[in-house]
Design a protein around this motif. Sequence first.
Motif, PDB file in Angstrom:
ATOM      1  N   GLU A   1       0.850  -1.191   0.000  1.00 30.23           N
ATOM      2  CA  GLU A   1       0.000   0.000   0.000  1.00 30.23           C
ATOM      3  C   GLU A   1       0.885   1.240   0.000  1.00 30.23           C
ATOM      4  OE1 GLU A   1      -3.284   0.621  -0.056  1.00 30.23           O
ATOM      5  OE2 GLU A   1      -3.996  -1.461   0.001  1.00 30.23           O
ATOM      6  N   GLY A   2       0.435   2.283  -0.719  1.00 32.49           N
ATOM      7  CA  GLY A   2       1.137   3.559  -0.663  1.00 32.49           C
ATOM      8  C   GLY A   2       0.745   4.355   0.570  1.00 32.49           C
ATOM      9  N   PHE A   3      -0.512   4.150   1.023  1.00 38.72           N
ATOM     10  CA  PHE A   3      -0.992   4.847   2.221  1.00 38.72           C
ATOM     11  C   PHE A   3      -1.958   3.940   2.983  1.00 38.72           C
ATOM     12  CE2 PHE A   3      -3.705   7.833   4.595  1.00 38.72           C
ATOM     13  CZ  PHE A   3      -2.726   8.587   5.234  1.00 38.72           C
ATOM     14  N   GLY A   4      -3.206   3.846   2.540  1.00 41.32           N
ATOM     15  CA  GLY A   4      -4.169   2.975   3.195  1.00 41.32           C
ATOM     16  C   GLY A   4      -5.179   3.728   4.039  1.00 41.32           C
ATOM     17  N   PHE A   5      -6.278   4.180   3.397  1.00 39.72           N
ATOM     18  CA  PHE A   5      -7.338   4.901   4.116  1.00 39.72           C
ATOM     19  C   PHE A   5      -8.120   4.020   5.101  1.00 39.72           C
ATOM     20  CE2 PHE A   5      -7.351   7.958   0.432  1.00 39.72           C
ATOM     21  CZ  PHE A   5      -7.069   9.081   1.168  1.00 39.72           C
ATOM     22  N   PRO A   6      -8.595   2.823   4.689  1.00 38.71           N
ATOM     23  CA  PRO A   6      -9.563   2.088   5.512  1.00 38.71           C
ATOM     24  C   PRO A   6      -9.135   1.788   6.944  1.00 38.71           C
ATOM     25  CG  PRO A   6      -9.562   1.232   3.277  1.00 38.71           C
ATOM     26  CD  PRO A   6      -8.408   2.177   3.363  1.00 38.71           C
ATOM     27  N   PRO A   7      -7.890   1.345   7.202  1.00 34.95           N
ATOM     28  CA  PRO A   7      -7.564   1.086   8.615  1.00 34.95           C
ATOM     29  C   PRO A   7      -7.615   2.331   9.492  1.00 34.95           C
ATOM     30  CG  PRO A   7      -5.628   0.777   7.208  1.00 34.95           C
ATOM     31  CD  PRO A   7      -6.795   0.927   6.307  1.00 34.95           C
ATOM     32  N   LEU A   8      -7.278   3.495   8.916  1.00 37.92           N
ATOM     33  CA  LEU A   8      -7.383   4.737   9.682  1.00 37.92           C
ATOM     34  C   LEU A   8      -8.846   5.084   9.949  1.00 37.92           C
ATOM     35  CD1 LEU A   8      -4.645   6.960   7.972  1.00 37.92           C
ATOM     36  CD2 LEU A   8      -4.553   5.913  10.245  1.00 37.92           C
ATOM     37  N   GLU A   9      -9.693   4.864   8.938  1.00 39.26           N
ATOM     38  CA  GLU A   9     -11.128   5.100   9.148  1.00 39.26           C
ATOM     39  C   GLU A   9     -11.653   4.203  10.267  1.00 39.26           C
ATOM     40  OE1 GLU A   9     -12.179   6.395   4.526  1.00 39.26           O
ATOM     41  OE2 GLU A   9     -12.953   4.513   5.335  1.00 39.26           O
ATOM     42  N   ALA A  10     -11.209   2.944  10.274  1.00 39.92           N
ATOM     43  CA  ALA A  10     -11.642   2.014  11.327  1.00 39.92           C
ATOM     44  C   ALA A  10     -11.199   2.511  12.703  1.00 39.92           C
ATOM     45  CB  ALA A  10     -11.079   0.622  11.048  1.00 39.92           C
ATOM     46  N   MET A  11      -9.963   2.993  12.784  1.00 38.24           N
ATOM     47  CA  MET A  11      -9.463   3.524  14.052  1.00 38.24           C
ATOM     48  C   MET A  11     -10.301   4.697  14.532  1.00 38.24           C
ATOM     49  SD  MET A  11      -5.339   3.377  13.423  1.00 38.24           S
ATOM     50  CE  MET A  11      -4.495   1.811  13.171  1.00 38.24           C
ATOM     51  N   ARG A  12     -10.733   5.505  13.592  1.00 36.91           N
ATOM     52  CA  ARG A  12     -11.561   6.659  13.953  1.00 36.91           C
ATOM     53  C   ARG A  12     -12.873   6.210  14.602  1.00 36.91           C
ATOM     54  NH1 ARG A  12     -11.451  11.770  10.299  1.00 36.91           N
ATOM     55  NH2 ARG A  12     -11.900  13.245  11.932  1.00 36.91           N
ATOM     56  N   TYR A  13     -13.338   5.023  14.218  1.00 41.47           N
ATOM     57  CA  TYR A  13     -14.579   4.488  14.789  1.00 41.47           C
ATOM     58  C   TYR A  13     -14.339   3.691  16.076  1.00 41.47           C
ATOM     59  CZ  TYR A  13     -17.569   5.760  10.851  1.00 41.47           C
ATOM     60  OH  TYR A  13     -18.302   6.463   9.926  1.00 41.47           O
ATOM     61  N   GLY A  14     -13.090   3.622  16.521  1.00 39.29           N
ATOM     62  CA  GLY A  14     -12.802   2.872  17.743  1.00 39.29           C
ATOM     63  C   GLY A  14     -12.845   1.372  17.547  1.00 39.29           C
ATOM     64  N   ILE A  15     -12.378   0.916  16.372  1.00 41.86           N
ATOM     65  CA  ILE A  15     -12.344  -0.512  16.072  1.00 41.86           C
ATOM     66  C   ILE A  15     -10.888  -0.976  16.105  1.00 41.86           C
ATOM     67  CG2 ILE A  15     -12.925  -2.296  14.377  1.00 41.86           C
ATOM     68  CD1 ILE A  15     -14.850  -0.217  13.140  1.00 41.86           C
ATOM     69  N   PRO A  16     -10.585  -2.066  16.812  1.00 43.76           N
ATOM     70  CA  PRO A  16      -9.210  -2.576  16.790  1.00 43.76           C
ATOM     71  C   PRO A  16      -8.839  -3.059  15.394  1.00 43.76           C
ATOM     72  CG  PRO A  16     -10.665  -4.082  17.969  1.00 43.76           C
ATOM     73  CD  PRO A  16     -11.465  -2.850  17.693  1.00 43.76           C
ATOM     74  N   VAL A  17      -7.610  -2.767  14.985  1.00 43.73           N
ATOM     75  CA  VAL A  17      -7.163  -3.044  13.614  1.00 43.73           C
ATOM     76  C   VAL A  17      -6.027  -4.049  13.632  1.00 43.73           C
ATOM     77  CG1 VAL A  17      -6.005  -2.052  11.589  1.00 43.73           C
ATOM     78  CG2 VAL A  17      -7.867  -0.795  12.719  1.00 43.73           C
ATOM     79  N   THR A  18      -6.131  -5.052  12.755  1.00 46.04           N
ATOM     80  CA  THR A  18      -5.000  -5.931  12.467  1.00 46.04           C
ATOM     81  C   THR A  18      -4.658  -5.745  10.996  1.00 46.04           C
ATOM     82  OG1 THR A  18      -4.184  -8.210  12.531  1.00 46.04           O
ATOM     83  CG2 THR A  18      -6.511  -7.924  12.042  1.00 46.04           C
ATOM     84  N   SER A  19      -3.359  -5.663  10.707  1.00 55.98           N
ATOM     85  CA  SER A  19      -2.941  -5.227   9.376  1.00 55.98           C
ATOM     86  C   SER A  19      -1.704  -5.966   8.881  1.00 55.98           C
ATOM     87  CB  SER A  19      -2.643  -3.712   9.405  1.00 55.98           C
ATOM     88  OG  SER A  19      -1.973  -3.296   8.228  1.00 55.98           O
ATOM     89  N   SER A  20      -1.594  -6.037   7.572  1.00 56.95           N
ATOM     90  CA  SER A  20      -0.363  -6.485   6.924  1.00 56.95           C
ATOM     91  C   SER A  20       0.808  -5.606   7.360  1.00 56.95           C
ATOM     92  CB  SER A  20      -0.558  -6.374   5.410  1.00 56.95           C
ATOM     93  OG  SER A  20       0.664  -6.291   4.732  1.00 56.95           O
ATOM     94  N   ASN A  21       1.980  -6.203   7.424  1.00 62.15           N
ATOM     95  CA  ASN A  21       3.179  -5.430   7.766  1.00 62.15           C
ATOM     96  C   ASN A  21       3.939  -4.994   6.516  1.00 62.15           C
ATOM     97  OD1 ASN A  21       4.389  -7.774   6.856  1.00 62.15           O
ATOM     98  ND2 ASN A  21       5.329  -8.335   8.811  1.00 62.15           N
ATOM     99  N   SER A  22       3.252  -4.985   5.367  1.00 62.09           N
ATOM    100  CA  SER A  22       3.903  -4.657   4.096  1.00 62.09           C
ATOM    101  C   SER A  22       3.668  -3.210   3.686  1.00 62.09           C
ATOM    102  CB  SER A  22       3.389  -5.588   2.989  1.00 62.09           C
ATOM    103  OG  SER A  22       3.784  -6.906   3.215  1.00 62.09           O
ATOM    104  N   GLY A  23       4.494  -2.758   2.733  1.00 60.88           N
ATOM    105  CA  GLY A  23       4.324  -1.427   2.163  1.00 60.88           C
ATOM    106  C   GLY A  23       4.466  -0.334   3.201  1.00 60.88           C
TER     107      GLY A  23
END
Length: 357
Positions: free
Chosen positions: A264-286
């Motif tokens: 990913e160059g940036f990645g909007f969706p995980p940040l949006e999820a964080m804004r909603y107070g949702i725990p995020v698990t993510s790839s460690n790439s890019g």
Amino acid sequence: MKIAIDISITDKTKTGTSIYVLELIKALKKDLPQNIELIYLRGPKSIKHKNIITQILNVLIQVYWLNIKIPLKVYSQKIDLVHFPANIVPFFRFCKTVVTIHDANFMREPETYNKLWSKYGLIQYINSSKIANRVITISEFSKKDIVKYFHAKEDNISVIYHGCRSLPINNDVYENNFGKYVLFVGGAFPSKNLPRLIGAFSKTSELNLVITGGEGSDIDNVKNLASQLNMKRKRVFILGFVSDQVLDQLYRNAHMFIFPSLTEGFGFPPLEAMRYGIPVTSSNSGSLPEILGKAAYFFNPLHEDEISESINIVSGDDKLRKKLIEEGYERVKKYSWKNCAKLHLNEYIKVFNNDFK
């Protein structure tokens, strides 16, 4: 000063690049100095039916728009500077130019992209790096790739992070038919790594998976894998593109969020999820470790076992969930569209004043 922004991409896709253009324009308009006029350039729409002929026609339409129509508009409207926010600029410089190159993902993960487009893209991105007075990109990770793959000069690239948008609140009563679910938001493209995500879910038992986003080139493969997993009971729900109002409710009701992208160059969706107070698990790439920092639980996206393990750990550890939620709320404060627009405006002014090449 007259600044034009090519907004053609917003009529063609609903991806992160379109979000960037629309949010940037909104933020620029709020604090625009009186001596600066913004002009929006909207090009011809692409042919939607996809085959080799329409792909070639769409390239020709884009070449005509960039190299003939835009120069004519610049001349007739006496535009001082043009910002091309979707990676590609004309083959020659007819006025001062800024380009945003988002990433080099098609070079980093070539097997996940159309070979013909990749060859065309490489020519165009190298040209953009050379022609533009200034290159903007969206992460330090992307900056390194742009220098490596497109031979751009490092000192001619500015990193400006995106903001994190606020979705419209949906106050309607929302019926959750998905049970306790993990949410993924993004197009069904090979780089999003959805087959491994579905494979990982076959190794978990309690949670369901909701996938929403545009129907990309990997959609048939994703649907086939989902139907196999759904034979015993329905666990994978593929919603396709949904409105922002529905997306708001999907975030609100999610047990956790997952983002397994190969790059990913940036990645909007995980940040949006964080804004909603949702725990995020993510790839460690890019760029994802750079963008998400300590606010996500990371895994190797190439290993299904690691993906399924991350789901089980984040789902079952209340202490970890609380920590990720708190870290997420703090992390999103780093990403402001107001600041993003301010930094873009600074780049425009510097280019106009010949402070760069």
